[in-house]
Structure formats: structure tokens, C-alpha cells
Scaffold this motif. Structure first.
Motif, PDB file in Angstrom:
ATOM      1  N   ALA A  47       0.817  -1.217   0.000  1.00  0.00           N
ATOM      2  CA  ALA A  47       0.000   0.000   0.000  1.00  0.00           C
ATOM      3  C   ALA A  47       0.852   1.268   0.000  1.00  0.00           C
ATOM      4  N   GLU A  48       0.474   2.186  -0.855  1.00  0.00           N
ATOM      5  CA  GLU A  48       1.139   3.489  -0.901  1.00  0.00           C
ATOM      6  C   GLU A  48       0.067   4.523  -1.226  1.00  0.00           C
ATOM      7  N   PHE A  49       0.015   5.585  -0.453  1.00  0.00           N
ATOM      8  CA  PHE A  49      -1.036   6.582  -0.687  1.00  0.00           C
ATOM      9  C   PHE A  49      -0.437   7.976  -0.483  1.00  0.00           C
ATOM     10  N   PRO A  50       0.149   8.541  -1.537  1.00  0.00           N
ATOM     11  CA  PRO A  50       0.895   9.792  -1.385  1.00  0.00           C
ATOM     12  C   PRO A  50      -0.017  11.016  -1.344  1.00  0.00           C
ATOM     13  N   HIS A  51      -0.891  11.061  -0.372  1.00  0.00           N
ATOM     14  CA  HIS A  51      -1.840  12.165  -0.258  1.00  0.00           C
ATOM     15  C   HIS A  51      -2.002  12.554   1.214  1.00  0.00           C
ATOM     16  N   THR A  52      -2.579  13.751   1.414  1.00  0.00           N
ATOM     17  CA  THR A  52      -2.898  14.180   2.776  1.00  0.00           C
ATOM     18  C   THR A  52      -4.343  13.792   3.080  1.00  0.00           C
ATOM     19  N   VAL A  53      -4.509  12.990   4.119  1.00  0.00           N
ATOM     20  CA  VAL A  53      -5.855  12.517   4.436  1.00  0.00           C
ATOM     21  C   VAL A  53      -6.302  13.024   5.808  1.00  0.00           C
ATOM     22  N   GLY A  54      -7.595  13.290   5.905  1.00  0.00           N
ATOM     23  CA  GLY A  54      -8.210  13.553   7.197  1.00  0.00           C
ATOM     24  C   GLY A  54      -8.978  12.295   7.577  1.00  0.00           C
ATOM     25  N   LEU A  55      -8.752  11.799   8.778  1.00  0.00           N
ATOM     26  CA  LEU A  55      -9.431  10.578   9.208  1.00  0.00           C
ATOM     27  C   LEU A  55     -10.765  10.945   9.853  1.00  0.00           C
ATOM     28  N   HIS A  56     -11.827  10.374   9.332  1.00  0.00           N
ATOM     29  CA  HIS A  56     -13.131  10.553   9.984  1.00  0.00           C
ATOM     30  C   HIS A  56     -13.496   9.275  10.724  1.00  0.00           C
ATOM     31  N   ASN A  57     -13.475   9.349  12.051  1.00  0.00           N
ATOM     32  CA  ASN A  57     -13.955   8.230  12.847  1.00  0.00           C
ATOM     33  C   ASN A  57     -15.462   8.369  12.999  1.00  0.00           C
ATOM     34  N   SER A  58     -16.196   7.434  12.469  1.00  0.00           N
ATOM     35  CA  SER A  58     -17.642   7.500  12.627  1.00  0.00           C
ATOM     36  C   SER A  58     -17.966   7.331  14.109  1.00  0.00           C
ATOM     37  N   CYS A  59     -19.148   7.799  14.506  1.00  0.00           N
ATOM     38  CA  CYS A  59     -19.516   7.689  15.925  1.00  0.00           C
ATOM     39  C   CYS A  59     -19.658   6.229  16.326  1.00  0.00           C
ATOM     40  N   ASP A  68     -14.215  21.594   7.749  1.00  0.00           N
ATOM     41  CA  ASP A  68     -13.191  21.445   8.783  1.00  0.00           C
ATOM     42  C   ASP A  68     -11.996  20.653   8.222  1.00  0.00           C
ATOM     43  N   HIS A  69     -12.280  19.559   7.542  1.00  0.00           N
ATOM     44  CA  HIS A  69     -11.200  18.751   6.957  1.00  0.00           C
ATOM     45  C   HIS A  69     -10.481  19.511   5.846  1.00  0.00           C
ATOM     46  N   HIS A  70     -11.263  20.216   5.031  1.00  0.00           N
ATOM     47  CA  HIS A  70     -10.670  20.975   3.926  1.00  0.00           C
ATOM     48  C   HIS A  70      -9.750  22.068   4.468  1.00  0.00           C
ATOM     49  N   ASN A  71     -10.228  22.784   5.474  1.00  0.00           N
ATOM     50  CA  ASN A  71      -9.406  23.853   6.060  1.00  0.00           C
ATOM     51  C   ASN A  71      -8.144  23.308   6.716  1.00  0.00           C
ATOM     52  N   ALA A  72      -8.210  22.060   7.176  1.00  0.00           N
ATOM     53  CA  ALA A  72      -7.028  21.461   7.804  1.00  0.00           C
ATOM     54  C   ALA A  72      -6.019  20.991   6.757  1.00  0.00           C
ATOM     55  N   ILE A 122     -10.878  12.557   2.571  1.00  0.00           N
ATOM     56  CA  ILE A 122     -11.392  12.100   3.862  1.00  0.00           C
ATOM     57  C   ILE A 122     -11.452  10.583   3.786  1.00  0.00           C
ATOM     58  N   VAL A 123     -10.844   9.945   4.783  1.00  0.00           N
ATOM     59  CA  VAL A 123     -10.859   8.489   4.830  1.00  0.00           C
ATOM     60  C   VAL A 123     -11.658   8.068   6.045  1.00  0.00           C
ATOM     61  N   SER A 124     -12.447   7.016   5.891  1.00  0.00           N
ATOM     62  CA  SER A 124     -13.279   6.566   6.994  1.00  0.00           C
ATOM     63  C   SER A 124     -13.508   5.066   6.896  1.00  0.00           C
ATOM     64  N   PRO A 180     -13.444  20.894  -2.948  1.00  0.00           N
ATOM     65  CA  PRO A 180     -12.685  19.889  -3.688  1.00  0.00           C
ATOM     66  C   PRO A 180     -12.035  18.839  -2.786  1.00  0.00           C
ATOM     67  N   LEU A 181     -12.847  18.002  -2.188  1.00  0.00           N
ATOM     68  CA  LEU A 181     -12.326  16.926  -1.349  1.00  0.00           C
ATOM     69  C   LEU A 181     -12.649  15.605  -2.033  1.00  0.00           C
ATOM     70  N   ARG A 182     -11.818  14.601  -1.797  1.00  0.00           N
ATOM     71  CA  ARG A 182     -12.144  13.274  -2.299  1.00  0.00           C
ATOM     72  C   ARG A 182     -12.363  12.341  -1.112  1.00  0.00           C
ATOM     73  N   PHE A 183     -13.028  11.246  -1.379  1.00  0.00           N
ATOM     74  CA  PHE A 183     -13.453  10.366  -0.283  1.00  0.00           C
ATOM     75  C   PHE A 183     -13.038   8.936  -0.576  1.00  0.00           C
ATOM     76  N   ILE A 184     -12.577   8.261   0.456  1.00  0.00           N
ATOM     77  CA  ILE A 184     -12.115   6.895   0.238  1.00  0.00           C
ATOM     78  C   ILE A 184     -12.307   6.088   1.516  1.00  0.00           C
ATOM     79  N   HIS A 185     -12.633   4.831   1.359  1.00  0.00           N
ATOM     80  CA  HIS A 185     -12.789   3.953   2.516  1.00  0.00           C
ATOM     81  C   HIS A 185     -11.420   3.416   2.923  1.00  0.00           C
ATOM     82  N   ILE A 186     -11.241   3.213   4.198  1.00  0.00           N
ATOM     83  CA  ILE A 186      -9.938   2.765   4.706  1.00  0.00           C
ATOM     84  C   ILE A 186      -9.526   1.428   4.070  1.00  0.00           C
ATOM     85  N   ALA A 187     -10.502   0.577   3.754  1.00  0.00           N
ATOM     86  CA  ALA A 187     -10.181  -0.714   3.129  1.00  0.00           C
ATOM     87  C   ALA A 187      -9.477  -0.508   1.795  1.00  0.00           C
TER      88      ALA A 187
END
Ligand code: SF4
Lengths: 247, 467
Positions: free
Chosen positions: A122-134, A202-206, A211-213, A232-239
Motif C-alpha cells: 500500500a502506498e497513498f501519497p496524499h494528505t488525508v483527514g481521518l473521519h472516525n464515525s460515531c 473542517d477537513h478541507h481547512n485542515a 477524507i478516509v473513513s 474539492p475533497l475526495r473520499f475513500i474507505h480505509i479498506a
């Protein structure tokens, strides 16, 4: 170990690539995985709406599909939470108890049962914000909760740290709910959409590009909010990341 | 006639449409939550205190009749008149009788949620008694004829400009002068003569101690002390769940109350009332108003542990974005959503659904009330009691059936005109429609996971169904 894969209905219909990534990842890690074709839903939408008796048929079917497995794994925190903590619309037979006790959300299964930390493919050369679902955060407790002031830990972070090139962005309110909430998303449309908008901002400003979840339902909601607002955010599952997706 | 259900979603939408108010409200309350976190980090024993507080409250509630009688005996010995009120009507009558017996026509009072529950002000007004709130936020809400929107900061949904307009209408001040210091001064000028000449004073109570027959009032403005001591007649009104057994229990709660509420180590004033002042008189009214019934509810009795700190409201992402008034009840936010239905099940049946069940409320609650679990349980109770609107109930019923039948389910998600059965399709779509108002729909995909699996892994898998 015989692993049964549960792919929640909205992942099946809208995010099949998340189901595929989960299956492939578990197989890469040497697991023998079976996907029972008769599966539908875990019963959560009905039970969370208070209509518990209407969850009975789905719960009974779930048990029929999965009672023969040693572990039942799903790429969804809220479904795992339902099965483990709320699955009581049907009589609690031995089979039901077995299923409830052996149900895992994917991150927990990787982190606690298989205890993997390295994902050399696995290689993911991007900046990700982790969203932990409740569901993962406060019910399954896969990460420390800010309200409790407990020593910091994060199982999803432990796993993602094994991915080459990945960088993390930390939002200002990392634990705030994104506002999906199942039927809440339509019954309380205004609040739900506002919470989603605040979350993606919030994630975009950071500085997050992605966003990965571990929950695709939160992603579906947040992605809908971001796209409508032109953020302009992209979304991806942690799997997907752990299975080696590059973008 | 049946009461109308509170339209929380509609009121919240209106609140959100007002961008400056929304932004201020969310930021202000989030700031309180963060200050609370900072205080928590300063006390390594915080979680232990929460456990202790919860245990003390549960013990007290389990033995409530004994502790109430002990309190009554000791308070009476201290020279306090103790009254018992079964409900709001009885409470209001007791207050009116005390005042009328002394010819009192003006009452100053500090904040008390119980008197809001009893809707006391209009009752007294109809009997020629003028009530003046002395807490700044509560006074603003009184002048504006609104319920408090928050149990600790009653006017938190208002901007200073709103307050200036309220004061201009009632005090004749400049409607454009919205400097907070000037506004506070205007209130001081208006309140002082009223306080100095009032016939009687009223307070709530945060805690009542059974072993001493005394009670404690915590405020930041000192207004409770003025209300209690200046007129000579002091009536304190409190819910029967305010009891703690011993003086030494108080420390646990006082250490957590203001830290949880505002994120300050302690309130500016923590006053112990032990009996009437020389030549004065003191009354305590112990109010039930549904509490005994709640105590008998297996899933919900622990909501009586609440010390009214408001931390669950401050942290609640839904409350912060919908404002307290959207709950249409004396108690708003997460704690309101679990106790309001005990007052009127139909009217407040929507409130337990005004939540994502995220659980942050439960984590901040200083007395460990399992708030989000109670929200979940209330939903079941309300559905069982037929309090869910018909369309949603039907949708869930059909969804439940569909999810039990893999073949129909597969056909349904393949888009076939199937199993949706008795409910007209427009009802389903109009119920789901709000998704698209401010959100895009998920992108269509070529094939479902199920179809992919069957295509690529045929021979694998069990029991084949459908597409
Ligand atoms: S429920 Fe808990 S957090 Fe909420 S006001 Fe009561 S004591 Fe405070």
C-alpha cells in the motif's frame, strides 16, 4: 479461521469497490473468506428508528447466513455496532449469541484479531483527514474519545501508519459527528446537511485532500455535501487504502 | 384535542437559515465544551468523580422517600417551612398562598427550571403578583416572552443586537447600543430598584442535603443571594431529585458542576442556606411533577440523576445547530429529549429522533447518564405507543419485510418495480426527497458488489439468489 464477509446494503449498491477492497485485503492477508449470497441487511435502519420488530426478519436472515463462520467481518462500524450491541429483535439462541460475539468491524479485525500493522503493497501519497464515525469511535471504541480525556490511541491510525507516503491532516473538531445518522439524514435534513457541510469544511481547512473513513455511510453523506458545496475533497474507505489503492 | 407534535426539524431549519446566529451559537457552545475539556484535563480523578457522583445519585434515588423525610425533619428543625407539591398546579398554588398571606405583590427570583416546568409566572400574574427574573439571561427571556433556550445560559441563542432591541422595547434604551457592558448596566439599573423593594424572593436549589436540612444555590451573578436575602421572605423551589444524603457528598458535585457547565472551576457564588434570617422566613417547596412516575420507569429513571449542568447541550452537534427553542419544551437538548416525553409523550415524540445517537452527550455527562442509549430506547417506546408518523412507520415496516427476503431484495435494488407494496411510491420518494436538497446523490455504479462477486467468483459462495 473461516471468515464470513458482510457487505452492507448501501456499500453493495453504491460503493461496490469498498466490498471488493475488503475481500481482496482479507485474502491478501491469508484469510479464507466467503460471501453468503443471500445476505441483505443487518437490521440497523429499522432498529435505530425504534421499529425493532421490523428488524427481526433481517436479523434472523443475518444469523442464518453467518452462524457457520468463526468471524464475521464488515467494512462498516455502525453495522458491527448494531449486531454486537443492539441485535435483540429475535430470541437470543446460541447461534445468535455466537454471531454477535464474533462480529467485527474491519479495522478491529485487522488490528486486534489478525494484528497486522504492515501493508507493504500500500502506498497513498496524499494528505488525508481521518473521519472516525460515531459507531467506530464511541460504540466500538477503535480510537480515544476527546470527551473522556483518555490516553490517545487510534486503531485506524495504527493501520494507516503502515501505508507508504501517507500524510495526515487534523481537523479542529476531530470527534464531531458528521450528521448522517441514518433516517436522521432525511428526517432532520437541515441539521444533517449543515453538520455534513461543517465537517467537510473542517477537513478541507485542515489541508486534507481526502477524507478516509471506516464507514461508507458517513462518506456517502459527506461526499454529497462536499460536491454540492463545491469543496474539492475526495473520499475513500480505509479498506481501499489498505488494499493498495493509489487514488 | 391531541397536542401537536413539536416540529423540531422545521424549527431547526429556520434557525440554520440565519447564518450569523447559527455561527455564534455553535461557536459559543463549542467554546464552553472546550473549556470543560480543559478543566477535565486538570483533574486526573475526573472519571472517578463521575462514577462517584453517579453512585451517590443512584443511591439517593433508590432511597428517595427516606432522604426526603430526613430532609424535611432537619429543615423544619432549622426553622424552614417545608411544602410538598404533587404537580405544577399544586406548586403554583402553594407559592400564591405564601405570598397572598403576606400581602406580597412583587416577587424577585433567580433562575429555576422547576418554576418554568410549572409555568408559574402567568399563574401569579393572573393573581396580581409581578414576578421579576434577576438572572440576566432569564430576564432577557422573560422580557422577550420566550422559554429559556439553554438551562445554564438561557439567552445563548441571542446576539447582543437582539438583547439591545429587547431592552429598547422594555427599558427604553437605545436599540443600537449593543455593547455588552452597557447592556448589563441597563439591566442593573432596571433591576436594582425592583430588588430593593420586592416583597418576597424566590430561588431554585442545586442541591439539598438530607442530613443537615440545608440547601445550596450556585450562581455566577449573585442574583440568587439578593433574591433570597433582600426581601426577608425566601421561597426555594426544587425538584425532589435534588437531594444528596450528606454534606460531604457535596464536594463531588460542586467540583464538577461549573467545570461541566461553563468550564470554570466553580461558580462565583456557592451559597449554603441553613434557615431563615433574623425576623425573616424561609420556605422550601419539594416538587414532584412527574418525577415519582419517572423513577418507576426501568429504562429512564437514571435521567433523574441530572444536575442540570448543560454539558450535554454544549457538546451536542444537533443542539448547537438547531437552538434550544426548536425543542419547544422547558428542557431542550439531549437531556430534554429524554425527559420531555415523560411530560407529554405525543407532543415531544419527535425529540428522541432529533439525534444521530452519536453519544457525545453520554461521555460528557458528569453523573454518567446513558443519554444516547435512552434516546435509542425512547424510540422503541414511542413506536410501540404509536407515536411515529404513519408514512415513516410504513416505510420501516416494508423495509423490514424486504430485508428478510433476499430474492425480493435483489429484485428491488435492481430497480425492478416490485415489493414496495401497499404504500404509493410518491410517499416513499417524497419522504426520501430531502436528501437531495443540499446534498448530491451517490454516484451510480456499473454493478453491485453482489453482481461482481457472482461474475468473478462463480462457483464460490453459497446459495444463489436473484440477479
Ligand atoms: S444530563 Fe448530564 S450533562 Fe446533561 S445537563 Fe444533566 S447532568 Fe448535565
Amino acid at each position: 479461521m473461516k471468515v464470513g464477509l458482510f457487505v452492507p446494503c448501501y456499500i453493495d449498491a453504491f460503493y461496490p469497490r469498498v466490498g471488493i477492497a475488503t475481500l481482496e485485503l482479507l485474502e491478501r492477508l491469508g484469510q479464507q473468506v466467503d460471501y453468503p449470497l443471500e445476505q441483505t441487511c443487518c437490521g440497523q435502519p429499522m432498529a435505530n428508528s425504534g421499529c425493532n420488530s421490523d428488524a427481526a426478519a433481517a436479523e434472523a436472515l443475518f444469523v442464518r447466513n453467518f452462524e457457520r463462520f468463526d468471524a464475521i467481518v464488515m467494512p462498516s462500524g455502525s453495522c458491527a455496532h448494531h449486531v454486537r450491541d443492539h441485535f435483540d429483535a429475535i430470541p437470543q439462541t446460541d447461534a445468535v449469541r455466537h454471531v454477535r460475539a464474533h462480529t467485527y468491524e474491519l479495522v478491529e479485525f485487522l488490528h486486534d484479531v489478525l494484528q497486522v500493522r504492515a501493508f507493504p503493497w500500500a502506498e497513498f501519497p496524499h494528505t488525508v483527514g481521518l473521519h472516525n464515525s460515531c459507531g467506530t469511535l464511541r460504540a466500538l471504541r477503535t480510537a480515544s474519545m476527546s470527551e473522556l480525556g483518555e490516553p490517545p490511541f487510534s486503531k485506524p491510525m495504527d493501520l494507516l501508519s503502515g501505508v507508504r507516503g501517507i500524510r495526515f491532516a487534523t481537523p479542529a473538531r476531530p470527534d464531531e459527528c458528521c450528521g448522517f445518522g441514518g433516517t436522521f439524514s432525511v428526517a432532520e435534513e437541515a441539521v444533517s446537511a449543515r453538520m455534513g457541510l461543517d465537517k467537510v469544511r473542517d477537513h478541507h481547512n485542515a489541508g486534507a485532500d481526502y477524507i478516509v473513513s471506516a464507514d461508507s455511510s458517513c462518506i456517502m453523506h459527506q461526499q454529497g455535501c462536499a460536491e454540492r458545496a463545491g469543496i474539492p475533497l475526495r473520499f475513500i474507505h480505509i479498506a481501499e487504502i489498505l488494499n493498495g489503492a493509489r487514488e | 384535542m391531541k397536542d401537536k407534535r413539536i416540529d423540531h426539524a422545521g424549527a431547526a431549519a429556520a434557525f440554520i437559515a440565519d447564518a450569523p446566529h447559527l455561527a455564534f451559537h455553535d461557536e459559543r457552545l463549542w467554546d464552553m465544551r472546550q473549556k470543560r475539556d480543559a478543566q477535565m484535563h486538570l483533574l486526573p480523578e475526573w472519571q472517578e468523580l463521575r462514577t462517584l457522583a453517579s453512585q451517590i445519585k443512584e443511591h439517593t434515588l433508590a432511597n428517595l422517600p427516606d432522604y426526603l423525610e430526613q430532609f424535611e425533619r432537619n429543615a423544619t428543625r432549622n426553622g424552614i417551612h417545608v411544602h410538598w407539591a404533587r404537580d405544577g398546579a399544586e406548586h403554583n398554588r402553594i407559592v400564591a398562598e405564601i405570598l397572598q398571606a403576606r400581602g406580597a405583590t412583587t416577587l424577585i427570583k433567580s433562575k429555576s427550571m422547576v418554576t418554568e416546568e410549572c409555568d408559574m409566572r402567568p399563574y401569579l400574574a393572573a393573581r396580581g403578583i409581578t414576578v421579576t427574573e434577576t438572572d440576566l439571561g432569564e430576564r432577557i427571556q422573560q422580557l422577550d416572552d420566550q422559554l429559556p433556550s439553554h438551562i445554564v445560559v438561557p439567552a445563548v441563542h441571542k446576539l447582543t443586537g437582539d438583547v439591545a432591541r429587547v431592552f429598547a422595547t422594555h427599558y427604553g434604551t437605545d436599540p443600537n447600543a449593543d455593547d455588552p457592558r452597557q447592556l448589563a448596566e441597563a439591566q442593573r439599573q432596571a433591576a436594582r430598584p425592583v430588588i430593593l423593594h420586592a416583597d418576597a424572593g424566590m430561588t431554585g436549589a442545586n442541591f439539598a442535603v438530607a442530613e443537615t436540612g440545608t440547601f445550596v444555590v450556585c450562581t455566577n451573578e449573585g442574583n440568587a443571594d439578593l433574591s433570597a436575602t433582600v426581601p426577608g421572605v425566601h421561597i426555594a423551589t426544587l425538584g425532589i431529585e435534588r437531594l444528596v444524603p450528606r454534606m460531604s457528598d457535596l464536594g463531588v458535585f460542586v467540583r464538577m458542576l461549573s467545570r461541566s457547565a461553563l468550564g470554570s472551576p466553580i461558580t462565583q457564588y456557592t451559597t449554603h442556606f441553613r434557615g431563615p434570617q433574623d425576623g425573616g422566613e424561609m420556605h422550601v417547596i419539594l416538587v414532584d411533577n412527574g418525577r415519582s412516575a419517572r423513577l418507576g420507569m426501568a429504562d429512564f429513571w437514571t435521567s433523574l440523576k441530572c444536575i442540570r449542568c448543560g454539558a450535554c447541550m454544549n457538546t451536542c452537534p444537533v443542539y448547537r445547530r438547531s437552538g434550544g427553542l426548536s425543542y419547544g419544551a422547558v428542557y431542550s437538548g439531549p437531556i430534554g429529549a429524554i425527559i420531555d416525553p415523560t411530560f407529554n409523550e405525543r407532543k415531544y415524540s419527535t425529540l428522541p429522533f432529533a439525534s444521530t445517537l452519536n453519544g457525545s452527550c453520554t461521555n460528557v455527562c458528569p453523573v454518567r447518564i446513558d443519554i444516547h442509549d435512552q434516546l435509542y430506547k425512547w424510540r422503541r417506546v414511542l413506536v410501540d405507543h404509536h407515536q411515529m408518523p404513519f408514512v415513516k412507520r410504513e416505510i420501516m415496516h416494508m423495509a423490514g419485510k424486504l430485508m428478510g427476503q433476499p430474492r425480493l431484495y435483489r429484485a428491488a435494488i435492481a430497480g425492478a418495480e416490485t415489493a414496495l407494496g401497499t404504500l404509493p411510491r410518491f410517499a416513499l420518494y417524497s419522504w426520501l426527497n430531502p436528501w437531495g436538497k443540499q446534498r448530491e446523490l451517490p454516484h451510480p455504479v456499473e454493478e453491485t458488489f453482489h453482481a461482481w462477486y457472482r461474475r468473478t467468483r462463480s462457483g464460490n459462495g453459497t446459495a444463489d439468489t436473484g440477479r
